[in-house]
Design a protein around this motif. Structure first.
Motif, PDB file in Angstrom:
ATOM      1  N   ALA A  35     -32.913 -46.654 -36.117  1.00 48.46           N
ATOM      2  CA  ALA A  35     -34.178 -45.593 -35.486  1.00 48.46           C
ATOM      3  C   ALA A  35     -34.040 -44.546 -36.326  1.00 48.46           C
ATOM      4  CB  ALA A  35     -34.038 -45.263 -34.086  1.00 48.46           C
ATOM      5  N   GLU A  36     -32.950 -43.794 -36.648  1.00 53.95           N
ATOM      6  CA  GLU A  36     -33.000 -42.369 -37.367  1.00 53.95           C
ATOM      7  C   GLU A  36     -33.744 -42.297 -38.686  1.00 53.95           C
ATOM      8  OE1 GLU A  36     -30.462 -43.820 -36.074  1.00 53.95           O
ATOM      9  OE2 GLU A  36     -29.526 -42.664 -34.631  1.00 53.95           O
ATOM     10  N   PRO A  37     -33.597 -42.974 -39.503  1.00 54.58           N
ATOM     11  CA  PRO A  37     -34.394 -43.128 -40.717  1.00 54.58           C
ATOM     12  C   PRO A  37     -35.939 -43.345 -40.743  1.00 54.58           C
ATOM     13  CG  PRO A  37     -32.399 -44.481 -41.173  1.00 54.58           C
ATOM     14  CD  PRO A  37     -32.566 -44.218 -39.684  1.00 54.58           C
ATOM     15  N   VAL A  38     -36.140 -44.239 -39.715  1.00 54.70           N
ATOM     16  CA  VAL A  38     -37.761 -44.478 -39.506  1.00 54.70           C
ATOM     17  C   VAL A  38     -38.252 -43.325 -38.790  1.00 54.70           C
ATOM     18  CG1 VAL A  38     -39.316 -45.909 -38.106  1.00 54.70           C
ATOM     19  CG2 VAL A  38     -37.170 -47.017 -39.455  1.00 54.70           C
ATOM     20  N   ILE A  39     -37.622 -42.659 -37.705  1.00 51.60           N
ATOM     21  CA  ILE A  39     -38.226 -41.536 -37.105  1.00 51.60           C
ATOM     22  C   ILE A  39     -38.519 -40.337 -38.235  1.00 51.60           C
ATOM     23  CG2 ILE A  39     -37.744 -39.772 -35.373  1.00 51.60           C
ATOM     24  CD1 ILE A  39     -36.685 -42.018 -33.664  1.00 51.60           C
ATOM     25  N   ALA A  40     -37.452 -40.131 -39.052  1.00 56.00           N
ATOM     26  CA  ALA A  40     -37.438 -39.044 -40.168  1.00 56.00           C
ATOM     27  C   ALA A  40     -38.607 -39.382 -40.817  1.00 56.00           C
ATOM     28  CB  ALA A  40     -36.131 -39.171 -40.750  1.00 56.00           C
ATOM     29  N   ALA A  41     -38.787 -40.613 -41.415  1.00 57.21           N
ATOM     30  CA  ALA A  41     -39.750 -41.017 -42.355  1.00 57.21           C
ATOM     31  C   ALA A  41     -41.158 -40.732 -41.688  1.00 57.21           C
ATOM     32  CB  ALA A  41     -39.716 -42.372 -42.886  1.00 57.21           C
ATOM     33  N   LEU A  42     -41.258 -41.065 -40.612  1.00 53.78           N
ATOM     34  CA  LEU A  42     -42.666 -40.604 -39.743  1.00 53.78           C
ATOM     35  C   LEU A  42     -42.957 -39.241 -39.416  1.00 53.78           C
ATOM     36  CD1 LEU A  42     -42.090 -43.462 -36.801  1.00 53.78           C
ATOM     37  CD2 LEU A  42     -44.137 -43.212 -38.640  1.00 53.78           C
ATOM     38  N   ALA A  44     -41.614 -36.853 -41.427  1.00 51.25           N
ATOM     39  CA  ALA A  44     -41.867 -36.067 -42.788  1.00 51.25           C
ATOM     40  C   ALA A  44     -43.354 -36.193 -42.972  1.00 51.25           C
ATOM     41  CB  ALA A  44     -41.001 -36.807 -43.671  1.00 51.25           C
ATOM     42  N   ARG A  45     -43.998 -37.124 -42.553  1.00 55.13           N
ATOM     43  CA  ARG A  45     -45.634 -37.389 -42.919  1.00 55.13           C
ATOM     44  C   ARG A  45     -46.409 -37.022 -42.004  1.00 55.13           C
ATOM     45  NH1 ARG A  45     -41.927 -40.480 -45.476  1.00 55.13           N
ATOM     46  NH2 ARG A  45     -42.417 -41.106 -47.449  1.00 55.13           N
ATOM     47  N   GLY A  46     -45.759 -36.452 -40.782  1.00 57.80           N
ATOM     48  CA  GLY A  46     -46.672 -36.206 -39.725  1.00 57.80           C
ATOM     49  C   GLY A  46     -47.531 -37.333 -38.902  1.00 57.80           C
ATOM     50  N   TRP A  47     -46.713 -38.569 -39.200  1.00 58.22           N
ATOM     51  CA  TRP A  47     -47.293 -39.834 -38.562  1.00 58.22           C
ATOM     52  C   TRP A  47     -46.681 -40.234 -37.324  1.00 58.22           C
ATOM     53  CZ3 TRP A  47     -46.703 -43.301 -43.484  1.00 58.22           C
ATOM     54  CH2 TRP A  47     -47.639 -42.853 -44.519  1.00 58.22           C
ATOM     55  N   ARG A  48     -47.222 -40.945 -36.352  1.00 55.83           N
ATOM     56  CA  ARG A  48     -46.843 -41.521 -35.182  1.00 55.83           C
ATOM     57  C   ARG A  48     -47.017 -42.925 -35.262  1.00 55.83           C
ATOM     58  NH1 ARG A  48     -45.407 -39.274 -30.407  1.00 55.83           N
ATOM     59  NH2 ARG A  48     -45.252 -40.466 -28.353  1.00 55.83           N
ATOM     60  N   ALA A  49     -45.842 -43.752 -34.571  1.00 52.26           N
ATOM     61  CA  ALA A  49     -46.098 -45.094 -34.833  1.00 52.26           C
ATOM     62  C   ALA A  49     -46.675 -45.417 -33.658  1.00 52.26           C
ATOM     63  CB  ALA A  49     -44.609 -45.586 -34.629  1.00 52.26           C
ATOM     64  N   SER A  50     -47.820 -46.436 -34.017  1.00 50.83           N
ATOM     65  CA  SER A  50     -48.687 -47.037 -32.951  1.00 50.83           C
ATOM     66  C   SER A  50     -48.134 -48.450 -32.791  1.00 50.83           C
ATOM     67  CB  SER A  50     -50.092 -46.931 -33.353  1.00 50.83           C
ATOM     68  OG  SER A  50     -50.287 -47.620 -34.532  1.00 50.83           O
ATOM     69  N   HIS A  51     -47.628 -49.202 -33.584  1.00 55.62           N
ATOM     70  CA  HIS A  51     -46.868 -50.378 -33.429  1.00 55.62           C
ATOM     71  C   HIS A  51     -45.795 -50.427 -34.087  1.00 55.62           C
ATOM     72  CE1 HIS A  51     -51.464 -50.722 -33.411  1.00 55.62           C
ATOM     73  NE2 HIS A  51     -51.365 -51.972 -32.752  1.00 55.62           N
ATOM     74  N   ILE A  52     -44.662 -51.252 -33.512  1.00 57.31           N
ATOM     75  CA  ILE A  52     -43.608 -51.877 -33.873  1.00 57.31           C
ATOM     76  C   ILE A  52     -43.719 -53.389 -34.044  1.00 57.31           C
ATOM     77  CG2 ILE A  52     -41.283 -52.263 -34.046  1.00 57.31           C
ATOM     78  CD1 ILE A  52     -41.061 -49.533 -32.188  1.00 57.31           C
ATOM     79  N   LEU A  53     -43.739 -54.032 -35.462  1.00 55.45           N
ATOM     80  CA  LEU A  53     -43.832 -55.483 -35.769  1.00 55.45           C
ATOM     81  C   LEU A  53     -42.491 -56.005 -36.096  1.00 55.45           C
ATOM     82  CD1 LEU A  53     -47.067 -55.276 -37.924  1.00 55.45           C
ATOM     83  CD2 LEU A  53     -46.863 -55.197 -35.275  1.00 55.45           C
ATOM     84  N   ALA A  69     -39.520 -47.113 -30.089  1.00 56.35           N
ATOM     85  CA  ALA A  69     -40.634 -47.310 -28.960  1.00 56.35           C
ATOM     86  C   ALA A  69     -40.581 -46.241 -28.138  1.00 56.35           C
ATOM     87  CB  ALA A  69     -40.494 -48.664 -28.491  1.00 56.35           C
ATOM     88  N   ALA A  70     -39.307 -45.744 -27.617  1.00 55.53           N
ATOM     89  CA  ALA A  70     -39.290 -44.794 -26.477  1.00 55.53           C
ATOM     90  C   ALA A  70     -39.680 -43.548 -27.185  1.00 55.53           C
ATOM     91  CB  ALA A  70     -37.735 -44.914 -26.062  1.00 55.53           C
ATOM     92  N   ALA A  71     -39.505 -43.298 -28.353  1.00 60.82           N
ATOM     93  CA  ALA A  71     -39.809 -41.849 -29.086  1.00 60.82           C
ATOM     94  C   ALA A  71     -41.242 -41.876 -29.310  1.00 60.82           C
ATOM     95  CB  ALA A  71     -39.024 -41.580 -30.088  1.00 60.82           C
ATOM     96  N   PRO A  88     -37.790 -56.250 -25.697  1.00 56.42           N
ATOM     97  CA  PRO A  88     -38.786 -56.428 -24.777  1.00 56.42           C
ATOM     98  C   PRO A  88     -40.139 -56.288 -25.752  1.00 56.42           C
ATOM     99  CG  PRO A  88     -37.258 -55.207 -23.700  1.00 56.42           C
ATOM    100  CD  PRO A  88     -36.679 -55.159 -25.265  1.00 56.42           C
ATOM    101  N   LEU A  89     -41.296 -57.283 -25.480  1.00 61.84           N
ATOM    102  CA  LEU A  89     -42.301 -57.126 -26.430  1.00 61.84           C
ATOM    103  C   LEU A  89     -43.673 -57.047 -25.410  1.00 61.84           C
ATOM    104  CD1 LEU A  89     -41.993 -60.603 -28.094  1.00 61.84           C
ATOM    105  CD2 LEU A  89     -41.541 -58.509 -29.105  1.00 61.84           C
ATOM    106  N   ASP A  90     -44.333 -56.024 -26.029  1.00 66.21           N
ATOM    107  CA  ASP A  90     -45.744 -55.703 -25.275  1.00 66.21           C
ATOM    108  C   ASP A  90     -46.709 -56.823 -25.571  1.00 66.21           C
ATOM    109  OD1 ASP A  90     -45.051 -53.146 -24.165  1.00 66.21           O
ATOM    110  OD2 ASP A  90     -44.761 -52.560 -26.291  1.00 66.21           O
ATOM    111  N   ARG A  91     -46.463 -57.189 -26.726  1.00 61.24           N
ATOM    112  CA  ARG A  91     -47.482 -58.552 -27.378  1.00 61.24           C
ATOM    113  C   ARG A  91     -46.632 -59.529 -27.897  1.00 61.24           C
ATOM    114  NH1 ARG A  91     -52.628 -58.565 -31.477  1.00 61.24           N
ATOM    115  NH2 ARG A  91     -52.980 -60.538 -31.033  1.00 61.24           N
ATOM    116  N   ALA A  92     -46.645 -60.921 -27.481  1.00 59.93           N
ATOM    117  CA  ALA A  92     -45.960 -61.986 -28.053  1.00 59.93           C
ATOM    118  C   ALA A  92     -47.243 -62.616 -28.849  1.00 59.93           C
ATOM    119  CB  ALA A  92     -45.486 -62.843 -27.043  1.00 59.93           C
ATOM    120  N   VAL A  93     -46.792 -63.125 -30.031  1.00 57.09           N
ATOM    121  CA  VAL A  93     -47.629 -63.674 -30.925  1.00 57.09           C
ATOM    122  C   VAL A  93     -47.302 -64.837 -31.955  1.00 57.09           C
ATOM    123  CG1 VAL A  93     -48.913 -61.503 -31.607  1.00 57.09           C
ATOM    124  CG2 VAL A  93     -46.843 -62.263 -33.012  1.00 57.09           C
TER     125      VAL A  93
END
Length: 255
Positions: A35-42, A44-53, A69-71, A88-93
């Motif tokens: 999680a930590e590098p992903v949250i840091a990368a988000l 650093a750019r001022g982005w917020r994750a809307s989806h995790i694939l 997901a929690a963050a 746990p999935l919110d959407r199964a594809v």
């Protein structure tokens, strides 16, 4: 507005990816090895994750999913076939389903082989396909669950995409993969050139992922098992493509 792709190094040799739609601000994270590098990368750019694939169930691709997901409150998407062993999935594809990340649409491609429930996500508008441990830079994933026939079929699905697709794969294995590829086609000039470029990139601390699909088709032995020159090099003239692929995979497993 353009899509932006960010490669995020995780663990010792894993990659996560961010796919950001500048128009809407939506951002997908593809796999979360930690999680930590992903949250840091988000951040650093001022982005917020809307989806995790999620591409597949292995811990080195999912163990950070719950924390991100929690963050962020991101919608978690993964294969219906593997829902029982994914976070746990919110959407199964499944094959052919589409996921809208703002203005970017991704299509689900089922690519069993490395695992039975592995999926890839193709984003034509971004010019990228997220393949994790199916098609990799100069390689493919070990067949932990699937058969050679399944993996060959999966790779051929991916090879049918446009040559300019960016292949966003899940690990920094390219230098070792290049050394192996040269044992199959030592006289392939494109492979020799690419191997030298990969070595230089790694010596300078640069990632070799993502790559271009056309370059993979010209140099990756796992995409070339159908070619007469590869069959001839292996002493397998007349063998079917799956048998040749299986031999290449077996040699790589012993390499």
């Amino acid at each position: 507005m353009p899509a932006e792709i960010v490669t995020v190094p995780c663990l010792t040799d894993n990659y996560a990816f961010l796919l950001h739609d500048a128009g809407s601000g939506a951002c997908a994270v593809i796999d979360v090895p930690e999680a930590e590098p992903v949250i840091a990368a988000l951040d650093a750019r001022g982005w917020r994750a809307s989806h995790i694939l999620i591409t597949h169930h292995h811990a080195d691709h999912v163990q950070g999913v719950s924390d991100v997901a929690a963050a962020t409150g991101a919608v978690v998407v993964g294969a219906a076939a593997d829902a029982h062993r994914l976070p746990p999935l919110d959407r199964a594809v499944a094959e052919g389903d589409r996921i809208d990340v703002g203005g970017i649409q991704l299509e689900v491609i089922e690519v069993p082989g490395h695992t039975l429930g592995h999926v890839a996500f193709d984003a034509p508008a971004a010019g990228a396909v997220f393949t994790a441990d199916s098609l990799m830079a100069l390689g493919c994933g070990r067949l932990f669950e699937g058969t050679p026939a399944q993996m060959w079929s999966s790779l051929m699905k991916l090879a049918a995409l446009p040559d300019d697709r960016l292949v966003c794969s899940g690990h920094e294995y390219t230098e070792a993969n290049a050394r192996f590829a040269l044992t199959i086609e030592p006289d392939n000039p494109e492979l020799r050139r690419r191997a030298a470029e990969v070595h230089a990139a790694r010596a300078a601390g640069r990632p070799t992922v993502p790559s271009r699909l056309g370059e993979e088709k010209a140099t990756n032995p796992f995409l070339r098992a159908h070619l007469p020159q590869v069959k001839r090099a292996l002493g397998m003239e007349g063998a079917d493509d799956v048998a040749v692929f299986a031999e290449i995979r077996a040699r790589k497993d012993r390499f």
